[in-house]
Design a protein around this motif. Structure first.
Motif, PDB file in Angstrom:
ATOM      1  N   PHE A  84       5.133 -64.744 -25.565  1.00  0.00           N
ATOM      2  CA  PHE A  84       6.133 -64.224 -26.629  1.00  0.00           C
ATOM      3  C   PHE A  84       6.502 -65.224 -27.596  1.00  0.00           C
ATOM      4  N   THR A  85       6.827 -64.641 -28.687  1.00  0.00           N
ATOM      5  CA  THR A  85       7.557 -65.607 -29.719  1.00  0.00           C
ATOM      6  C   THR A  85       8.826 -65.094 -30.074  1.00  0.00           C
ATOM      7  N   ILE A 131      12.664 -64.172 -31.284  1.00  0.00           N
ATOM      8  CA  ILE A 131      12.954 -63.388 -32.176  1.00  0.00           C
ATOM      9  C   ILE A 131      14.125 -64.001 -32.744  1.00  0.00           C
ATOM     10  N   TYR A 143      13.082 -60.177 -39.190  1.00  0.00           N
ATOM     11  CA  TYR A 143      13.411 -59.029 -38.247  1.00  0.00           C
ATOM     12  C   TYR A 143      14.763 -58.447 -38.701  1.00  0.00           C
ATOM     13  N   ILE A 187      18.117 -60.701 -23.872  1.00  0.00           N
ATOM     14  CA  ILE A 187      17.143 -61.393 -23.097  1.00  0.00           C
ATOM     15  C   ILE A 187      16.508 -62.565 -23.736  1.00  0.00           C
ATOM     16  N   LEU A 198      14.304 -63.549 -26.731  1.00  0.00           N
ATOM     17  CA  LEU A 198      13.130 -62.706 -26.704  1.00  0.00           C
ATOM     18  C   LEU A 198      13.456 -61.477 -27.197  1.00  0.00           C
ATOM     19  N   ASP A 199      14.592 -60.738 -26.945  1.00  0.00           N
ATOM     20  CA  ASP A 199      14.677 -59.554 -27.205  1.00  0.00           C
ATOM     21  C   ASP A 199      16.093 -59.168 -26.970  1.00  0.00           C
ATOM     22  N   LYS A 242      18.569 -55.244 -26.782  1.00  0.00           N
ATOM     23  CA  LYS A 242      18.545 -53.854 -26.455  1.00  0.00           C
ATOM     24  C   LYS A 242      19.974 -53.338 -26.472  1.00  0.00           C
ATOM     25  N   HIS A 299       6.426 -56.257 -18.692  1.00  0.00           N
ATOM     26  CA  HIS A 299       5.424 -56.241 -19.830  1.00  0.00           C
ATOM     27  C   HIS A 299       5.180 -54.969 -20.066  1.00  0.00           C
ATOM     28  N   ARG A 324       8.064 -53.034 -29.764  1.00  0.00           N
ATOM     29  CA  ARG A 324       8.958 -54.194 -30.082  1.00  0.00           C
ATOM     30  C   ARG A 324       8.320 -55.368 -30.474  1.00  0.00           C
ATOM     31  N   PRO A 325       8.957 -56.336 -31.167  1.00  0.00           N
ATOM     32  CA  PRO A 325       8.339 -57.600 -31.614  1.00  0.00           C
ATOM     33  C   PRO A 325       7.785 -58.164 -30.118  1.00  0.00           C
ATOM     34  N   ASN A 326       8.739 -58.229 -29.014  1.00  0.00           N
ATOM     35  CA  ASN A 326       8.256 -58.780 -27.745  1.00  0.00           C
ATOM     36  C   ASN A 326       8.213 -57.626 -26.901  1.00  0.00           C
ATOM     37  N   PRO A 327       7.426 -56.913 -26.501  1.00  0.00           N
ATOM     38  CA  PRO A 327       7.358 -55.858 -25.558  1.00  0.00           C
ATOM     39  C   PRO A 327       7.953 -56.154 -24.303  1.00  0.00           C
ATOM     40  N   ILE A 328       9.101 -56.311 -24.171  1.00  0.00           N
ATOM     41  CA  ILE A 328       9.889 -56.332 -22.821  1.00  0.00           C
ATOM     42  C   ILE A 328      10.388 -55.351 -22.245  1.00  0.00           C
ATOM     43  N   GLY A 329      10.110 -54.659 -21.264  1.00  0.00           N
ATOM     44  CA  GLY A 329      10.621 -53.583 -20.567  1.00  0.00           C
ATOM     45  C   GLY A 329      11.835 -53.985 -19.616  1.00  0.00           C
TER      46      GLY A 329
END
Lengths: 151, 151
Positions: free
Chosen positions: A8-9, A11, A40, A56, A123-124, A126, B58, B90-95
């Motif tokens: 992952f890069t 954000i 973004y 996250i 990383l994210d 939400k 992921h 999402r840019p980093n598809p983390i669930g």
């Protein structure tokens, strides 16, 4: 089992006054700013309507892990498996914190409640949604007629 | 901003009946088994005492993202920034999902509430802790004498 590595890069990045680990409660009471990569910025539209977010992040300073640990480092509590604790020393050092949004301006979100060190890669993000993210919400979403199968 | 890529190796994998995206509520009402890499099995010790866990996984089938999206794909709701939604793209598809633990046996955890597709790589598992993970808990943890600085 397919256990291919995933990359992952980040954000964005956390800015706060804590360059070193400190008392978690002190950290959570302080302000942190999450600076999101400008590319973004449009993806933040409407985020100010949420009072709480999940952040996250990469616990970038954590090194290694032990399978069994004392919860909160308290030796009076018997050791438990690391996945039954919130230790930052994990096979994948991913931090997860519910934060309160104080302000959103451009690509910067000011929050309280975050226990991440300064410069932590994000990383994210939400939105926190009660019906989805709280155990009572999870229970309420259940189909009352649903019965788990045996197995 | 230090936005160096971060690489994680999954700790396990999801097994469930959904190989393709389905109605989220149907998925969450079904059973899923999380199979953890055997080398981490000792790290699960005590996890059966928690009724709810966070599963961080992921979203391995998600492709790309749009910065602005209709929440839940509902075109009657105006577009929002992706970070103000739970879209899997999402840019980093983390669930991130709160699940209910039904059974733990060896390196397998049976849960309901998980909306991940079959074969999703699991990145981390954390116990859900009310005082830390719910907005009311976050508020209660606050120092009543604490006042945010201007800034």
């Amino acid at each position: 089992m397919n256990l291919q590595p995933v990359t992952f890069t980040p954000i964005g990045v956390v800015h706060c006054d804590f360059g070193e680990p400190s008392d978690p409660k002190t950290m959570r009471n302080a302000l942190s700013t999450i600076e999101i990569d400008e590319k973004y910025q449009e993806g933040l539209k409407g985020i100010e309507k949420f009072r709480h977010l999940f952040v996250i992040y990469h616990i970038h300073r954590a090194l290694g892990y032990d399978l069994l640990v004392h919860p909160m480092g308290d030796e009076s509590i018997p050791k438990r498996g690391l996945f039954a604790t919130r230790t930052p020393r994990r096979p994948n050092p991913i931090g997860l914190t519910v934060v309160e949004v104080l302000n959103v301006e451009g690509n910067k979100i000011t929050v309280t409640g975050l226990d991440a060190l300064d410069a932590s890669p994000v990383l994210d993000i939400k939105p926190y949604e009660e019906h989805f993210d709280s155990p009572t919400g999870v229970e309420a979403e259940k189909d009352p007629n649903y019965r788990p199968r045996e197995g």
